[in-house]
Scaffold this motif. Structure first.
Motif, PDB file in Angstrom:
ATOM      1  N   MET A  38       0.798  -1.196  -0.153  1.00  0.00           N
ATOM      2  CA  MET A  38       0.006  -0.137  -0.014  1.00  0.00           C
ATOM      3  C   MET A  38       0.952   1.285  -0.012  1.00  0.00           C
ATOM      4  O   MET A  38       0.436   2.115  -0.477  1.00  0.00           O
ATOM      5  CB  MET A  38      -1.217   0.124   1.291  1.00  0.00           C
ATOM      6  N   GLY A  39       1.840   1.198   0.739  1.00  0.00           N
ATOM      7  CA  GLY A  39       3.023   2.391   0.724  1.00  0.00           C
ATOM      8  C   GLY A  39       3.497   2.625  -0.839  1.00  0.00           C
ATOM      9  O   GLY A  39       3.377   3.880  -1.286  1.00  0.00           O
ATOM     10  N   LYS A  40       3.893   1.620  -1.385  1.00  0.00           N
ATOM     11  CA  LYS A  40       4.073   1.755  -2.710  1.00  0.00           C
ATOM     12  C   LYS A  40       3.166   2.247  -3.550  1.00  0.00           C
ATOM     13  O   LYS A  40       3.769   3.092  -4.551  1.00  0.00           O
ATOM     14  CB  LYS A  40       4.896   0.202  -3.264  1.00  0.00           C
ATOM     15  N   VAL A  41       2.102   1.675  -3.540  1.00  0.00           N
ATOM     16  CA  VAL A  41       1.021   2.163  -4.375  1.00  0.00           C
ATOM     17  C   VAL A  41       0.613   3.777  -4.051  1.00  0.00           C
ATOM     18  O   VAL A  41       0.546   4.525  -5.112  1.00  0.00           O
ATOM     19  CB  VAL A  41      -0.179   1.429  -4.135  1.00  0.00           C
ATOM     20  N   GLN A  42       0.899   4.312  -2.932  1.00  0.00           N
ATOM     21  CA  GLN A  42       0.655   5.482  -2.554  1.00  0.00           C
ATOM     22  C   GLN A  42       1.719   6.472  -3.310  1.00  0.00           C
ATOM     23  O   GLN A  42       1.328   7.678  -3.630  1.00  0.00           O
ATOM     24  CB  GLN A  42       0.517   5.736  -1.058  1.00  0.00           C
ATOM     25  N   LYS A  43       2.676   5.822  -3.299  1.00  0.00           N
ATOM     26  CA  LYS A  43       4.064   6.724  -3.906  1.00  0.00           C
ATOM     27  C   LYS A  43       3.731   6.819  -5.038  1.00  0.00           C
ATOM     28  O   LYS A  43       3.940   7.967  -5.911  1.00  0.00           O
ATOM     29  CB  LYS A  43       5.307   5.965  -3.734  1.00  0.00           C
ATOM     30  N   ILE A  44       3.460   5.810  -6.016  1.00  0.00           N
ATOM     31  CA  ILE A  44       3.156   5.968  -7.473  1.00  0.00           C
ATOM     32  C   ILE A  44       1.867   6.807  -7.864  1.00  0.00           C
ATOM     33  O   ILE A  44       1.941   7.431  -8.808  1.00  0.00           O
ATOM     34  CB  ILE A  44       2.520   4.352  -7.978  1.00  0.00           C
ATOM     35  N   VAL A  45       0.886   6.640  -6.936  1.00  0.00           N
ATOM     36  CA  VAL A  45      -0.401   7.607  -7.275  1.00  0.00           C
ATOM     37  C   VAL A  45       0.005   8.894  -6.932  1.00  0.00           C
ATOM     38  O   VAL A  45      -0.300  10.026  -7.845  1.00  0.00           O
ATOM     39  CB  VAL A  45      -1.466   7.134  -6.250  1.00  0.00           C
ATOM     40  N   GLY A  46       0.835   9.388  -5.957  1.00  0.00           N
ATOM     41  CA  GLY A  46       1.449  10.523  -5.632  1.00  0.00           C
ATOM     42  C   GLY A  46       2.044  11.339  -7.161  1.00  0.00           C
ATOM     43  O   GLY A  46       1.874  12.215  -7.159  1.00  0.00           O
ATOM     44  N   SER A  47       2.977  10.210  -7.638  1.00  0.00           N
ATOM     45  CA  SER A  47       3.669  10.636  -8.554  1.00  0.00           C
ATOM     46  C   SER A  47       2.885  11.041  -9.948  1.00  0.00           C
ATOM     47  O   SER A  47       3.214  12.012 -10.706  1.00  0.00           O
ATOM     48  CB  SER A  47       4.966   9.722  -8.922  1.00  0.00           C
ATOM     49  N   GLN A  78      -0.092  11.885  -9.801  1.00  0.00           N
ATOM     50  CA  GLN A  78      -1.087  13.280  -9.698  1.00  0.00           C
ATOM     51  C   GLN A  78       0.100  14.372 -10.027  1.00  0.00           C
ATOM     52  O   GLN A  78      -0.631  15.489 -10.511  1.00  0.00           O
ATOM     53  CB  GLN A  78      -1.446  13.108  -8.486  1.00  0.00           C
ATOM     54  N   GLN A  79       1.130  14.132  -9.671  1.00  0.00           N
ATOM     55  CA  GLN A  79       2.007  15.472  -9.801  1.00  0.00           C
ATOM     56  C   GLN A  79       2.475  15.577 -11.458  1.00  0.00           C
ATOM     57  O   GLN A  79       2.497  16.710 -11.975  1.00  0.00           O
ATOM     58  CB  GLN A  79       3.336  15.370  -9.138  1.00  0.00           C
ATOM     59  N   PHE A  80       2.493  14.315 -12.108  1.00  0.00           N
ATOM     60  CA  PHE A  80       2.773  14.412 -13.524  1.00  0.00           C
ATOM     61  C   PHE A  80       1.777  14.530 -14.284  1.00  0.00           C
ATOM     62  O   PHE A  80       1.647  15.118 -15.566  1.00  0.00           O
ATOM     63  CB  PHE A  80       3.587  12.919 -13.762  1.00  0.00           C
ATOM     64  N   ALA A  81       0.296  14.550 -13.799  1.00  0.00           N
ATOM     65  CA  ALA A  81      -0.614  14.545 -14.897  1.00  0.00           C
ATOM     66  C   ALA A  81      -0.746  16.007 -15.295  1.00  0.00           C
ATOM     67  O   ALA A  81      -1.330  16.160 -16.561  1.00  0.00           O
ATOM     68  CB  ALA A  81      -1.824  14.031 -13.865  1.00  0.00           C
ATOM     69  N   PRO A  82      -0.885  17.009 -14.652  1.00  0.00           N
ATOM     70  CA  PRO A  82      -0.914  18.229 -15.422  1.00  0.00           C
ATOM     71  C   PRO A  82      -0.135  18.448 -16.301  1.00  0.00           C
ATOM     72  O   PRO A  82      -0.373  19.137 -17.519  1.00  0.00           O
ATOM     73  CB  PRO A  82      -0.430  19.403 -14.197  1.00  0.00           C
ATOM     74  N   MET A  83       1.312  17.905 -16.363  1.00  0.00           N
ATOM     75  CA  MET A  83       2.343  18.014 -17.687  1.00  0.00           C
ATOM     76  C   MET A  83       1.992  17.423 -18.666  1.00  0.00           C
ATOM     77  O   MET A  83       1.907  17.691 -19.705  1.00  0.00           O
ATOM     78  CB  MET A  83       3.570  17.749 -17.015  1.00  0.00           C
ATOM     79  N   LEU A  84       1.500  16.271 -18.529  1.00  0.00           N
ATOM     80  CA  LEU A  84       0.893  15.098 -19.551  1.00  0.00           C
ATOM     81  C   LEU A  84      -0.410  15.928 -20.276  1.00  0.00           C
ATOM     82  O   LEU A  84      -0.470  15.862 -21.477  1.00  0.00           O
ATOM     83  CB  LEU A  84       0.378  13.940 -18.903  1.00  0.00           C
ATOM     84  N   LYS A  85      -1.220  16.448 -19.324  1.00  0.00           N
ATOM     85  CA  LYS A  85      -2.388  17.264 -19.951  1.00  0.00           C
ATOM     86  C   LYS A  85      -1.884  18.401 -20.933  1.00  0.00           C
ATOM     87  O   LYS A  85      -2.607  18.592 -22.032  1.00  0.00           O
ATOM     88  CB  LYS A  85      -3.279  17.654 -18.651  1.00  0.00           C
ATOM     89  N   LEU A  86      -1.038  19.045 -20.459  1.00  0.00           N
ATOM     90  CA  LEU A  86      -0.462  20.055 -21.286  1.00  0.00           C
ATOM     91  C   LEU A  86       0.090  19.642 -22.599  1.00  0.00           C
ATOM     92  O   LEU A  86      -0.042  20.217 -23.584  1.00  0.00           O
ATOM     93  CB  LEU A  86       0.246  20.803 -20.564  1.00  0.00           C
ATOM     94  N   MET A  87       0.916  18.540 -22.443  1.00  0.00           N
ATOM     95  CA  MET A  87       1.447  17.900 -23.549  1.00  0.00           C
ATOM     96  C   MET A  87       0.541  17.547 -24.551  1.00  0.00           C
ATOM     97  O   MET A  87       0.710  17.518 -25.831  1.00  0.00           O
ATOM     98  CB  MET A  87       2.594  17.070 -22.999  1.00  0.00           C
ATOM     99  N   PHE A  88      -0.307  16.837 -24.089  1.00  0.00           N
ATOM    100  CA  PHE A  88      -1.380  15.987 -25.215  1.00  0.00           C
ATOM    101  C   PHE A  88      -2.559  17.113 -25.554  1.00  0.00           C
ATOM    102  O   PHE A  88      -3.070  16.652 -26.698  1.00  0.00           O
ATOM    103  CB  PHE A  88      -2.026  14.968 -24.422  1.00  0.00           C
TER     104      PHE A  88
END
Length: 89
Positions: A23-32, A34-44
Motif C-alpha cells: 500500500m505504501g508503494k501504491v501511494q507513492k506511485i499515485v502521488g507521482s 498526480q504530480q505528473f498529470a498536469p504536464m501530460l495534460k498540457l503536452m497532449f
C-alpha cells in the motif's frame, strides 16, 4: 469471497506487513502520477483530433476595436473671487 479466501490472499501478499508495504508503494506511485498529470495534460492538449479541429476552425486574430471617444464635453474650470483677487496682487 469468504474469510478463508481473504486469508489466503493476504498470506500470498506477505502477510499484514506485505500488504502495508504494498500500500505504501501504491501511494507513492499515485502521488507521482498526480504530480505528473498536469504536464501530460498540457503536452497532449496540442495533439489529437480536438486540437486539429481547433486549429482548422480558428480565424486569424482580429484587430482590436478603437476606443470610442467620450461624448461628454470637458467642463470649464470656474475661477472664484478669491482666486481673482490673489492673481491681481
Amino acid at each position: 469471497m469468504n474469510i478463508n479466501q481473504i486469508k489466503g490472499f493476504i498470506d500470498r501478499m506477505g502477510g499484514i506487513e506485505g500488504v502495508i508495504g504494498t500500500m505504501g508503494k501504491v501511494q507513492k506511485i499515485v502521488g507521482s502520477v498526480q504530480q505528473f498529470a498536469p504536464m501530460l495534460k498540457l503536452m497532449f492538449s496540442g495533439f489529437g483530433a480536438k486540437a486539429a479541429t481547433k486549429r482548422a476552425n480558428t480565424s486569424p486574430a482580429s484587430k482590436r476595436k478603437k476606443k470610442r471617444k467620450s461624448t461628454q464635453t470637458k467642463r470649464k474650470v470656474k475661477t472664484t473671487k478669491s482666486r481673482k483677487r490673489s492673481s491681481r496682487r
